[in-house]
Design an enzyme around this catalytic site. Structure first.
Site, PDB file in Angstrom:
ATOM      1  N   HIS A 119       0.850  -1.200   0.000  1.00 33.92           N
ATOM      2  CA  HIS A 119       0.000   0.000   0.000  1.00 33.92           C
ATOM      3  C   HIS A 119       0.878   1.239   0.000  1.00 33.92           C
ATOM      4  O   HIS A 119       1.931   1.266   0.630  1.00 33.92           O
ATOM      5  CB  HIS A 119      -0.966   0.006   1.190  1.00 33.92           C
ATOM      6  CG  HIS A 119      -0.329   0.204   2.530  1.00 33.92           C
ATOM      7  ND1 HIS A 119      -0.136   1.450   3.082  1.00 33.92           N
ATOM      8  CD2 HIS A 119       0.150  -0.690   3.436  1.00 33.92           C
ATOM      9  CE1 HIS A 119       0.417   1.322   4.278  1.00 33.92           C
ATOM     10  NE2 HIS A 119       0.610   0.035   4.506  1.00 33.92           N
ATOM     11  N   GLU A 165      -4.929   1.509   2.773  1.00 34.94           N
ATOM     12  CA  GLU A 165      -4.744   0.478   3.799  1.00 34.94           C
ATOM     13  C   GLU A 165      -4.880   1.056   5.195  1.00 34.94           C
ATOM     14  O   GLU A 165      -5.438   0.417   6.092  1.00 34.94           O
ATOM     15  CB  GLU A 165      -3.373  -0.177   3.637  1.00 34.94           C
ATOM     16  CG  GLU A 165      -3.171  -1.433   4.501  1.00 34.94           C
ATOM     17  CD  GLU A 165      -2.611  -1.144   5.889  1.00 34.94           C
ATOM     18  OE1 GLU A 165      -2.613  -2.053   6.741  1.00 34.94           O
ATOM     19  OE2 GLU A 165      -2.172   0.005   6.136  1.00 34.94           O
ATOM     20  N   GLU A 166      -4.373   2.265   5.384  1.00 30.22           N
ATOM     21  CA  GLU A 166      -4.407   2.879   6.709  1.00 30.22           C
ATOM     22  C   GLU A 166      -5.816   3.251   7.135  1.00 30.22           C
ATOM     23  O   GLU A 166      -6.055   3.584   8.292  1.00 30.22           O
ATOM     24  CB  GLU A 166      -3.509   4.121   6.743  1.00 30.22           C
ATOM     25  CG  GLU A 166      -2.040   3.868   6.427  1.00 30.22           C
ATOM     26  CD  GLU A 166      -1.344   3.027   7.485  1.00 30.22           C
ATOM     27  OE1 GLU A 166      -1.974   2.721   8.514  1.00 30.22           O
ATOM     28  OE2 GLU A 166      -0.168   2.682   7.294  1.00 30.22           O
ATOM     29  N   GLU A 192       4.347  -5.733   4.447  1.00 30.82           N
ATOM     30  CA  GLU A 192       3.905  -4.756   5.434  1.00 30.82           C
ATOM     31  C   GLU A 192       5.058  -4.310   6.328  1.00 30.82           C
ATOM     32  O   GLU A 192       6.212  -4.668   6.110  1.00 30.82           O
ATOM     33  CB  GLU A 192       2.789  -5.340   6.301  1.00 30.82           C
ATOM     34  CG  GLU A 192       1.402  -4.800   5.951  1.00 30.82           C
ATOM     35  CD  GLU A 192       1.246  -3.325   6.232  1.00 30.82           C
ATOM     36  OE1 GLU A 192       2.154  -2.700   6.828  1.00 30.82           O
ATOM     37  OE2 GLU A 192       0.197  -2.771   5.865  1.00 30.82           O
ATOM     38  N   HIS A 268       5.002   4.979  12.078  1.00 31.99           N
ATOM     39  CA  HIS A 268       3.897   5.946  12.006  1.00 31.99           C
ATOM     40  C   HIS A 268       4.274   7.304  12.598  1.00 31.99           C
ATOM     41  O   HIS A 268       3.427   7.973  13.198  1.00 31.99           O
ATOM     42  CB  HIS A 268       2.651   5.400  12.712  1.00 31.99           C
ATOM     43  CG  HIS A 268       1.847   4.477  11.849  1.00 31.99           C
ATOM     44  ND1 HIS A 268       0.587   4.027  12.201  1.00 31.99           N
ATOM     45  CD2 HIS A 268       2.108   3.901  10.648  1.00 31.99           C
ATOM     46  CE1 HIS A 268       0.118   3.220  11.257  1.00 31.99           C
ATOM     47  NE2 HIS A 268       1.033   3.129  10.300  1.00 31.99           N
TER      48      HIS A 268
END
Length: 701
Positions: A119, A165-166, A192, A268
């Site tokens: 993603h 995706e998030e 991922e 993140h």
């Protein structure tokens, strides 16, 4: 279905090329830097929907052109799916999110496909180099390699570059449930990240179909997988999810979930940049992260446990030594047998760990039966005994490293559990594990005085260091940042009555601490953020009257001027009608930013009977509240939905239901305000405040 494909060797060449690419980051560096150069890429932003999509399409078109004369064909499809589905207790709805699907197959066509997924979207305020730009860069290189083969492929491959995706894995759901190619997919690989760099761990496989993991083992140069990690993840002990679950549950196809796991402290955050993903890291030499705030308690706990065993040892002095050595061994063996039975009865694959701790010690004791009975065992016995237990102990050490590698930074994103207690508990059980079959060696020591003195000294030293605050949990050191995570929303809240009138409104900076320490380290630097402005849940308002959800004790609300986004939410009741079966149908239309949340709270005596979302059956998120998360890409039409409510026998003055709509501005001009920027400047360098603008509008019907 898999039998039609033939033996599992069909997938080895593809997995081999993926494995080779994971160790050749230098070939993907330019792609990685280009993708991340546009900055954060939240769903709906120009950076995600236009700039990144155009770059990927340019690269794919180039690959298609240079491979046109080869034996394989490249087909590209840009998908903009729309839909809704149940997601881990709530509902997620989406409209026109982005998928770039590339089909590589022999020119004669292929009946069976393997899916490779990455993603390219990110969370707000993070460039997302590891999560998940590097995986998309790797996939571009794999596509280039396969497309230029001189021989035709045996089966086809679909490369899915998904752009949502998030946002609760919306894009992968749109592909696997709506794209025509999905029906031919027989297996998948999901790339991922739960950290930044380091080893890529296979932490989920299946469902069932062991041939797939066998294929991975055959193809990967340095296979690295853990069924313990899979069981930890699938029991949601880690607050994350991946596209793997979507393909498994909605596509019913087997797959492999690969993720980078090291240095999760900067996952993140703004620190997830390309320069931190080194070639050496991809090649199995990831940097090791620094100590956590729980380190002091960990060491203290070890000392306490070991000291306790020493005290037990002193009390047992004078008792026949060989008898107690055998007794300790038998009790340890019995405990591990109990663990083996429990794990097996509950269907846990990690039952192999207690199995090792039963088989190897028992075999070692039987082989050393004569030496074991001798009083005051020899050096030969000690060496042979330890060699017999080496394999299970070394393996368990690697598992404990994996647990700490993942759990330590993860606890910095959880505000419900004290990290020191969690880590100290893990270390306590680890100490018990390591000491279980070595307790009888206590009787080989002539005196425990010096042992007790040493342990007591270490305990005292670390107790003093912890008490004086020696171990600070955060750092802004560029070589290894460990930031404190804080989310700040400049929000305006407006509450409407039954007649549509505004009953109250306020505005402020809504601050959430993402870890257990709250604001105790921030308050001395920003005195306004203190316990006097902690929020209290307003039970009569959906989701406590705030534009997101979190732990009540870790929320603060600092008054600030009202926000006026250039693209405000337009929320309209289109119709209200009674049905012939006695319910009331309410139909709405919403226009707003790319990220919105809908909260529904029926009043006492009322209940939802059906709605537009998912399969039409309302699903509670909390005790009496419903949560719908909505995301859209560019040029999406207005969001229209309805729900039917069974009214109470006697409607009160507050009506049947409270409906709230919150909007979140994660990018563009609407993301910032003067007050928000001023507050961000005041945070210390060791903090990572992720910020945006939001609104919350509540209505009663």
């Amino acid at each position: 279905m898999l039998v039609l494909i033939g033996p599992c060797t069909w997938i080895w060449p593809y997995l081999s090329i993926f494995a080779d690419s994971l160790y050749a980051l230098s070939g993907t560096r330019k792609h990685l830097e280009r993708i991340t150069s546009v900055g954060p890429r939240p769903v709906g932003s120009r950076e995600n929907e236009v700039l990144t999509v155009n770059f990927l399409l340019e690269q794919i078109e180039y690959i298609k052109t240079i491979s046109a004369s080869g034996p394989n064909s490249v087909t590209v499809d840009v998908q903009r799916p729309t839909g809704s589905y149940k997601f881990l207790g709530g509902i997620t709805s989406y409209c026109k999110v982005s998928n770039i699907a590339v089909r590589l197959e022999p020119k004669a066509g292929a009946q069976h496909l393997m899916l490779a997924n990455c993603h390219f979207d990110t969370v707000a305020n993070s460039p997302g180099a590891s999560d998940d730009a590097v995986s998309c860069a790797v996939m571009l290189e794999v596509l280039h390699s396969l497309a230029n083969l001189s021989t035709p492929l045996r089966h086809g491959v679909v490369f899915l570059f998904n752009g949502a995706e998030e946002t609760m894995q919306q894009a992968s759901h749109g592909f696997i449930t709506q794209h025509p190619w999905a029906k031919q997919v027989r297996a998948f690989i999901n790339l991922e990240a739960v950290g930044v760099g380091g080893k890529e761990l296979v932490f989920q496989t299946g469902p069932e179909n062991p041939w797939l993991i066998q294929a991975y083992k055959h193809a990967a140069k340095h296979p690295f997988a853990s069924v313990v990690g899979q069981e930890i993840f699938q029991r949601r002990l880690i607050p994350s999810d991946t596209d793997f679950r979507i393909y498994r549950d909605f596509g019913n196809i087997p797959g492999i979930d690969l993720a980078f796991i090291e240095n999760g402290f900067i996952y993140h955050t703004k620190y997830d940049t390309p320069d931190r993903i080194l070639t050496d890291s991809i090649q199995r030499a990831g940097e090791y992260f620094g100590p956590h705030s729980g380190a002091s308690q960990i060491r203290t706990k070890i000392v306490w446990v070991e000291g306790s065993f020493s005290v037990i040892n002193r009390k047992l002095q004078g008792v026949e030594e060989d008898r107690y050595r055998g007794l300790y061994f038998d009790v340890s063996l019995l405990l591990w047998c109990g663990a083996l039975v429990y794990f097996t009865a509950h269907g846990l694959c990690s039952a192999y760990v207690p199995m090792l701790m039963v088989a190897f010690p028992l075999a070692t004791k039987l082989l050393l039966a004569r030496e074991f009975k001798l009083r005051g065992a020899s050096v030969k016995y000690s060496v042979l005994y330890q060699l017999g237990l080496a394999l299970p102990y070394v393996h368990f050490m690697s598992l404990i490293w994996l647990v700490f590698e993942i759990f330590t930074p993860t606890l910095g994103r959880i505000n419900t559990y004290p990290p020191d207690v969690v880590l100290a508990t893990i270390v306590t059980f680890t100490t018990l594990f390591f000491s279980s079959f070595f307790l009888h060696f206590i009787y080989l020591a002539r005196s425990t005085k010096w042992l007790l003195a040493g342990l007591g000294t270490v305990f005292t030293v670390f107790l003093l260091l912890v008490s004086c605050g020696m171990f600070f949990p955060y750092t802004a050191d560029p070589s290894g940042p460990r930031p404190k995570r804080v989310s700040i929303q400049h929000t305006t809240r407006i509450f409407h009555g039954l007649e549509g009138q505004v009953e109250s409104r306020d505005s402020g900076l809504w601050i959430n601490s993402c870890d257990y320490t709250g604001m105790q380290h921030i308050t001395p630097i920003i005195p306004e953020i203190n316990d006097t402005i902690k929020t209290n849940c307003q039970e009569d308002r959906p989701f406590c009257g705030f534009p997101w959800f979190g732990s009540d004790k870790n929320n603060w609300f600092l008054p600030a001027p009202e926000v006026f986004p250039k693209s405000p939410v337009e929320f309209q009741l289109l119709s209200k009608e009674e049905t012939k079966w006695g319910t009331v149908r309410l139909t709405f239309e919403v226009k707003g930013p790319s990220h919105m949340s809908l909260y529904l709270m029926p009043h006492r005596g009322a209940s939802l009977s059906s709605w537009w979302f998912g399969d039409g059956t309302p699903q509670l998120y909390l005790a009496r509240e419903y949560f719908i998360f909505y995301t859209h890409g560019l040029d999406a039409p207005a969001w229209n939905f309805w729900f039917e409510i069974q009214p109470p026998s006697e409607e009160g003055p507050e009506g049947m239901i409270s409906v709230a709509i919150s909007s979140h501005y994660y990018f563009g001009e609407d993301q910032r305000t003067v007050q928000l920027d001023d507050m961000l400047q005041r945070f210390p360098k060791w903090a990572f405040p992720s910020s945006w603008v939001s609104t919350y509008h509540m209505y009663r019907y």
